[in-house]
Design a protein around this motif. Structure first.
Motif, mmCIF file in Angstrom:
data_model
loop_
_atom_site.group_PDB
_atom_site.id
_atom_site.type_symbol
_atom_site.label_atom_id
_atom_site.label_comp_id
_atom_site.label_asym_id
_atom_site.label_seq_id
_atom_site.Cartn_x
_atom_site.Cartn_y
_atom_site.Cartn_z
ATOM 1 N N THR A 100 32.954 28.842 37.119
ATOM 2 C CA THR A 100 33.884 28.082 38.176
ATOM 3 C C THR A 100 35.485 28.873 38.202
ATOM 4 O OG1 THR A 100 32.820 26.216 38.303
ATOM 5 C CG2 THR A 100 35.285 26.208 38.860
ATOM 6 N N SER A 101 35.629 29.113 36.750
ATOM 7 C CA SER A 101 36.936 29.739 36.346
ATOM 8 C C SER A 101 37.202 31.340 36.776
ATOM 9 C CB SER A 101 37.127 29.695 34.866
ATOM 10 O OG SER A 101 38.491 30.198 34.525
ATOM 11 N N GLY A 102 35.973 31.888 36.614
ATOM 12 C CA GLY A 102 35.754 33.161 37.159
ATOM 13 C C GLY A 102 35.877 33.440 38.395
ATOM 14 N N ALA A 103 35.041 32.623 39.221
ATOM 15 C CA ALA A 103 35.080 32.611 40.931
ATOM 16 C C ALA A 103 36.239 32.353 41.038
ATOM 17 C CB ALA A 103 34.024 31.856 41.189
ATOM 18 N N SER A 127 36.915 46.383 46.073
ATOM 19 C CA SER A 127 36.541 46.097 44.836
ATOM 20 C C SER A 127 36.678 44.647 44.397
ATOM 21 C CB SER A 127 37.045 46.756 43.650
ATOM 22 O OG SER A 127 36.902 48.313 43.749
ATOM 23 N N ALA A 128 37.992 43.977 44.703
ATOM 24 C CA ALA A 128 38.110 42.475 44.638
ATOM 25 C C ALA A 128 37.159 41.612 45.541
ATOM 26 C CB ALA A 128 39.446 42.390 45.063
ATOM 27 N N LYS A 129 37.145 42.125 46.841
ATOM 28 C CA LYS A 129 36.126 41.203 47.566
ATOM 29 C C LYS A 129 34.774 41.448 47.092
ATOM 30 C CE LYS A 129 35.009 39.496 51.674
ATOM 31 N NZ LYS A 129 33.627 39.434 51.549
ATOM 32 N N GLN A 130 34.113 42.591 46.623
ATOM 33 C CA GLN A 130 32.825 42.791 46.192
ATOM 34 C C GLN A 130 32.819 41.734 44.846
ATOM 35 O OE1 GLN A 130 32.614 46.977 45.325
ATOM 36 N NE2 GLN A 130 31.830 47.380 47.565
ATOM 37 N N LEU A 131 33.731 41.874 44.039
ATOM 38 C CA LEU A 131 33.828 41.065 42.571
ATOM 39 C C LEU A 131 33.598 39.408 43.136
ATOM 40 C CD1 LEU A 131 33.858 40.769 39.547
ATOM 41 C CD2 LEU A 131 36.384 40.634 39.838
ATOM 42 N N ALA A 132 34.541 39.214 44.249
ATOM 43 C CA ALA A 132 34.445 37.654 44.519
ATOM 44 C C ALA A 132 32.914 37.524 45.128
ATOM 45 C CB ALA A 132 35.633 37.639 45.439
ATOM 46 N N ALA A 143 38.723 35.516 40.785
ATOM 47 C CA ALA A 143 38.227 36.388 41.859
ATOM 48 C C ALA A 143 38.360 36.308 43.071
ATOM 49 C CB ALA A 143 36.708 36.745 41.761
ATOM 50 N N ASP A 144 38.152 35.057 43.623
ATOM 51 C CA ASP A 144 38.606 34.666 45.054
ATOM 52 C C ASP A 144 40.173 34.671 45.452
ATOM 53 O OD1 ASP A 144 37.596 33.319 47.453
ATOM 54 O OD2 ASP A 144 38.996 31.941 46.747
ATOM 55 N N ILE A 145 41.110 34.341 44.390
ATOM 56 C CA ILE A 145 42.423 34.514 44.628
ATOM 57 C C ILE A 145 42.644 35.846 44.913
ATOM 58 C CG2 ILE A 145 44.593 33.852 43.572
ATOM 59 C CD1 ILE A 145 43.310 31.461 44.826
ATOM 60 N N ARG A 146 42.391 36.688 43.790
ATOM 61 C CA ARG A 146 42.694 38.030 43.915
ATOM 62 C C ARG A 146 42.190 38.857 45.171
ATOM 63 N NH1 ARG A 146 44.439 41.611 40.682
ATOM 64 N NH2 ARG A 146 42.900 43.097 41.332
ATOM 65 N N SER A 147 40.842 38.306 45.804
ATOM 66 C CA SER A 147 40.460 39.132 46.453
ATOM 67 C C SER A 147 41.212 38.753 48.141
ATOM 68 C CB SER A 147 38.946 38.665 46.939
ATOM 69 O OG SER A 147 38.593 39.245 48.319
#
Length: 628
Positions: A76-79, A566-571, A82-86
């Motif tokens: 949950t923390s990681g997602a 890359s951020a979108k793919q990570l998210a 990643a979502d905010i950065r994306s």
């Protein structure tokens, strides 16, 4: 087994069945309630002698996999991170725009090139002159708008931190409140299980904001820590404080070396029994929304601003800076040799270049002497000129030439065996040590920023810093380059008189069809090669990115596009992992209506069986009483 024992056993069975039916009803009623964990009765068989005599109830059990729950909180923390950065990087792409669209930096620059190409073809055309000035104005306005977009994103990140702190404080207070309720009741009933569900919801909410770990004691109370080891909540909650700054500018920055000099909000944890701790400078928050907001505000978006600032600085300096080689010192100074440099027009941030050879070591040194008018910034770093081979010396010019000479001799007389003097006016003379031959001055030059549109030189301050010269000055308020893209503008003199794009001298008057200046501008824009600061995230201190203005623009725009992708793919990947874990948790802990209905049917059968036993016992008792 006697009738009394049989009756007792049947009654305990009824009680256990009733308790289970009540939980089934609660499970079904809360099947869609977020965070609800399926519950069952904890029971065991009571034994008298060699026979089971009753059903014992021990409380309510939550069907929860602790390992899956911990993994879910981590993801949950990681997602959330990643979502905010994306989201922000996609928005940053929106600020830059698609390179193929109009209104982008690349589009504005290409139109600027086209306008000056047209001017060089038709130098005497008033419309071509006006077109060139208008294209320059569009270029400046595009950089202004891009700066505003980046700073708006930084302000949104600052607001995001503030909102997250409010949510975190509420969650921690609720966790502590429930911990205290658990301490007071000491039970494992349905009400206690419901409290645990509520507490887990707040912990999950907190895990979306920052990376946490939990420790549970024998009373089912939980202590929450950051992964870096800072305790957030136990039976008492710590309080997080944040001082948002509101409006963001390129100069509103976090200072990692000295946080007290920062002018952006910082996060402080205040412990229940006194003491506080800076969570930003200690990097105590490493994931979750807050970590993403901090990284965006203080690093990612700051680099984005540095990129367009460097572009604006190179754009301005490439047209306004003139480098003049020194003249050989007169024969009267023999056996010493060196150069005389005319420092007329030298501005704060302008540079004197001296190349000399240390004959003792055989090493050639490239010395850059930077004019500084604010002594508080001295000494300067070697990165001040972007040339990795430079040895930078900042010199305070506020005391006049005598002071400058004194500073230079004190700094370089003994170490470099150079001698500086001021033979007259604004002339600086640099000489080697003569007969002892420990050093040789190989070359010397001075780079100054042209301030006039009609200096007799093709160089001109086409772009200004909000009306003033851009010279690369460094002061206690920071480097002039910081935020330049937001302040860059076209010289008011050109807006009032576009003919100055051609006319660079009034005595003698430049011919109307002379293309000297327009050709110079076009060459600088099209093929001039410049260094760019590693603070942009492109290149390194040892090997800074070097290239044309257009190459640099394409480089950082491409880099931002790749970062957003890359951020979108990570998210997306984090979302898949989170959803998979959530499904596993739901399968293990959630309510399945079909299973509950099947369980309810079995309980109803058990209830009926216990009721029939009690009915049979009653009949036996009635028969015995009648027979008496």
């Amino acid at each position: 087994m006697g009738l009394s024992q049989a009756l007792s056993t049947a009654m305990s069975g009824l009680r256990a069945t009733q308790a289970s039916i009540a939980l089934v009803g609660s499970n079904v009623a809360n099947a869609e309630t977020p965070g609800y964990v399926r519950k069952t009765v904890i029971q065991s068989a009571g034994v008298t002698g060699d026979y089971g005599s009753s059903v014992l109830l021990h409380g309510v059990d939550r069907q929860l996999d602790q390992y899956l729950q911990a993994a879910l909180r981590t993801e949950t923390s990681g997602a959330a991170y990643a979502d905010i950065r994306s989201t922000f990087l996609q928005n940053l792409q929106g600020v830059y725009g698609n390179p193929s669209e109009t209104g982008t930096i690349e589009d504005a620059f290409n139109k600027l090139l086209t306008a000056f190409q047209g001017l060089s073809t038709s130098a005497d055309s008033p419309s071509a002159r006006i077109g060139a000035v208008n294209a320059a104005q569009t270029m400046a306005q595009t950089l202004n708008t891009t700066t505003q977009g980046i700073q708006n994103l930084r302000a949104n990140a600052e607001m995001g931190i503030n909102d997250s702190i409010i949510t975190a404080n509420n969650a921690m207070a609720q966790i502590a409140f429930i911990n205290n309720q658990l301490q007071n009741n000491g039970k494992t009933d349905a009400a206690t299980a419901s409290l645990l569900d509520q507490r887990d919801q707040y912990i999950t909410q907190l895990s979306a904001l920052m990376d946490i770990r939990t420790v549970v004691n024998d009373l089912n109370q939980v202590t929450v820590f950051t992964n870096s080891g800072v305790q957030l909540v136990g039976t008492e909650a710590a309080q997080l404080s944040f001082n948002p700054q509101g409006t963001m500018t390129p100069n509103t920055l976090y200072n990692p070396t000295d946080p007290t000099k920062s002018n952006v909000g910082t996060i402080t944890i205040n412990f229940p029994h006194g003491g506080s701790y800076d969570l930003v400078s200690t990097k105590s928050i490493r994931s979750g929304k807050i970590a993403a907001y901090l990284e965006l505000r203080d690093d990612t978006l700051v680099k984005a601003q540095a990129q367009i600032d460097q572009f604006a600085a190179a754009l301005s300096s490439s047209l306004s800076d003139k480098t003049t080689a020194g003249t050989a010192a007169p024969a009267s100074v023999l056996p010493q040799a060196g150069y005389d440099l005319d420092l007329t027009g030298l501005q704060s941030g302008n540079v004197i270049h001296v190349s000399y050879k240390d004959n003792t070591t055989g090493i050639t040194h490239n010395l850059s002497i930077v004019r500084v008018d604010d002594p508080s910034v001295l000494p300067l770093s070697n990165t001040a000129t972007l040339d990795p081979n430079d040895e930078v010396l900042g010199v305070n010019f506020s005391g006049g030439m005598a002071s400058v000479v004194s500073q230079l001799n004190a700094a370089l007389g003994a170490t470099a065996n150079l001698q500086f003097s001021n033979p007259s006016g604004s002339t600086l003379r640099v000489l080697d040590d003569g007969a002892t031959n420990r050093s040789d001055v190989l070359a010397a030059s001075v780079t100054t920023t042209m301030s006039s549109l009609t200096s007799g030189n093709p160089q001109l301050p086409l772009f200004t810093d909000n009306g003033g010269l851009y010279t690369g000055a460094i002061t206690a308020n920071g480097a002039q380059v910081t935020g330049l893209a937001g302040r860059i503008s076209v010289n008011l003199g050109l807006l009032g008189d576009p003919s100055r794009t051609i006319v660079f001298s009034t005595s003698p008057l430049t011919a109307a069809d002379d293309t000297t200046r327009s050709d110079f501008i076009l060459t600088q824009l099209q093929t001039g090669s410049y260094r760019y600061s590693p603070q942009t995230g492109i290149g390194t201190t040892a090997a800074p990115f070097t290239g044309t203005l257009l190459n640099f623009a394409k480089q950082f725009i491409s880099q931002q596009g790749e970062a957003a992708t890359s951020a979108k793919q990570l998210a997306d990947g984090q979302s898949v992992v989170l959803n998979t874990l959530q499904k596993k948790v739901t399968d293990a802990s959630g309510v399945n209506i079909d299973d509950e209905m099947a369980h309810l049917l079995a309980l109803q059968n058990a209830y009926s069986a216990n009721a029939r036993v009690m009915s049979s016992i009653k009949q036996m008792y009635d028969t015995l009483i009648q027979a008496m």
